[in-house]
Design a protein around this motif. Structure first.
Motif, short mmCIF file in Angstrom:
data_model
loop_
_atom_site.label_atom_id
_atom_site.label_comp_id
_atom_site.label_asym_id
_atom_site.label_seq_id
_atom_site.Cartn_x
_atom_site.Cartn_y
_atom_site.Cartn_z
N PHE A 15 0.83 -1.19 0.00
CA PHE A 15 0.00 0.00 0.00
C PHE A 15 0.87 1.25 0.00
N ARG A 20 -1.16 3.37 -2.34
CA ARG A 20 -2.49 2.88 -2.00
C ARG A 20 -2.73 3.15 -0.52
N MET A 22 -5.96 2.54 2.28
CA MET A 22 -7.31 2.25 2.72
C MET A 22 -7.72 3.27 3.76
N SER A 25 -12.68 0.71 6.13
CA SER A 25 -13.08 -0.64 5.74
C SER A 25 -14.30 -1.00 6.56
N LEU A 32 -11.23 -6.81 6.86
CA LEU A 32 -10.20 -5.90 6.34
C LEU A 32 -9.28 -6.55 5.32
N ASN A 35 -11.02 -6.79 1.92
CA ASN A 35 -11.17 -5.50 1.26
C ASN A 35 -9.83 -4.99 0.73
N GLU A 36 -8.79 -5.15 1.52
CA GLU A 36 -7.46 -4.70 1.08
C GLU A 36 -6.99 -5.48 -0.14
N PHE A 39 -8.79 -4.38 -3.19
CA PHE A 39 -8.33 -3.06 -3.61
C PHE A 39 -6.99 -3.15 -4.32
N PHE A 102 -15.54 -0.38 1.13
CA PHE A 102 -14.43 0.43 1.64
C PHE A 102 -14.32 1.73 0.87
N ALA A 104 -11.04 4.44 -0.18
CA ALA A 104 -9.59 4.37 -0.28
C ALA A 104 -9.09 5.47 -1.21
N ARG A 143 -7.73 6.46 11.81
CA ARG A 143 -8.84 5.98 10.99
C ARG A 143 -10.14 5.86 11.77
#
Length: 232
Positions: A15, A20, A22, A25, A32, A35-36, A39, A102, A104, A143
């Motif tokens: 990331f 990248r 996030m 999420s 998580l 979703n990561e 992505f 999510f 991002a 976050r």
């Protein structure tokens, strides 16, 4: 760009190395990684081909309308905290195991991806929260704090104070099923999120919200699969 090997321990390194990030999420800690990983795959494909998965259902017009309304509401309150990138990629994916949704950032783009199986009530709510999180990202490194403020901004936009006072004109401590159903139907939003907005307004106490959040029987159909708005 070299291909990324999708090993769980390398996700965060990847990331950072490839711009990248996030932001929010949806769901819990178990959601998580799903979703990561999705992505990462989507941005890898976008980076190399400028093409997104063929089964994504685009929602560019809805997200543009949400962004416009959020910014308009902030300006009407004399604020201008929301900053959105010039390009937003937003859409739904159908039949994607583990996807809960999510927000991002990838390079100079904002991304919002949701599962298509969500009911309209939750889809609209989460679209607003995730969009707000992109606009507020520059203010919050934490976050959890970002999610809390994104919820506050989104709910204030979806639930104007004047309309809320029709139901929460006095401080309530009990919320019978008939009241919950009437309020949820009126606003077309889950009752627990309407209650959060009432708490933000000072119309209900934190204790009343906590008590109302105790497990109850949930009628089928409002949410196709269990998804929480809590950030993992």
């Amino acid at each position: 760009m070299a291909r990324t090997k999708y090993l769980p321990g390398q996700l965060q390194i990847d990331f950072l190395a490839n711009f990248r990030q996030m932001l929010v999420s949806l769901g819990n800690a178990e959601n998580l990684p799903h979703n990561e990983a999705l992505f990462v795959r989507m941005t890898e494909q976008w980076e190399s081909t400028r093409v997104l998965p063929a089964d994504i259902l685009f929602q560019k017009s809805p997200v543009e309308a949400v962004v416009y309304r959020l910014q308009k509401d902030e300006l009407s309150q004399g604020q201008s905290r929301l900053r959105f990138p010039a390009e937003l990629i937003a859409g739904e994916l159908r039949g994607t195991p583990g996807l809960t949704g999510f927000s991002a950032k990838f390079r100079e783009q904002g991304w919002i991806i949701l599962p298509a199986e969500l009911s309209g009530m939750y889809k609209n709510l989460f679209l607003n929260i995730l969009a707000a999180s992109i606009g507020l990202e520059h203010l919050y490194a934490n976050r959890r704090e970002l999610l809390d403020e994104a919820e506050r901004v989104a709910l204030a936009s979806l639930l104007p104070e004047g309309e809320m006072k029709k139901f929460f004109g006095i401080k309530l401590s009990r919320f019978p099923d008939s009241f919950r159903s009437e309020v949820s139907t009126y606003f077309n939003l889950p009752f627990d999120y309407v209650l959060k907005r009432a708490q933000h307004m000072g119309a209900v106490s934190a204790e009343a919200v906590e008590e109302a959040a105790q497990p109850r029987t949930v009628r089928p159909g409002s949410l196709r699969k269990p998804v929480s708005s809590r950030a993992a």
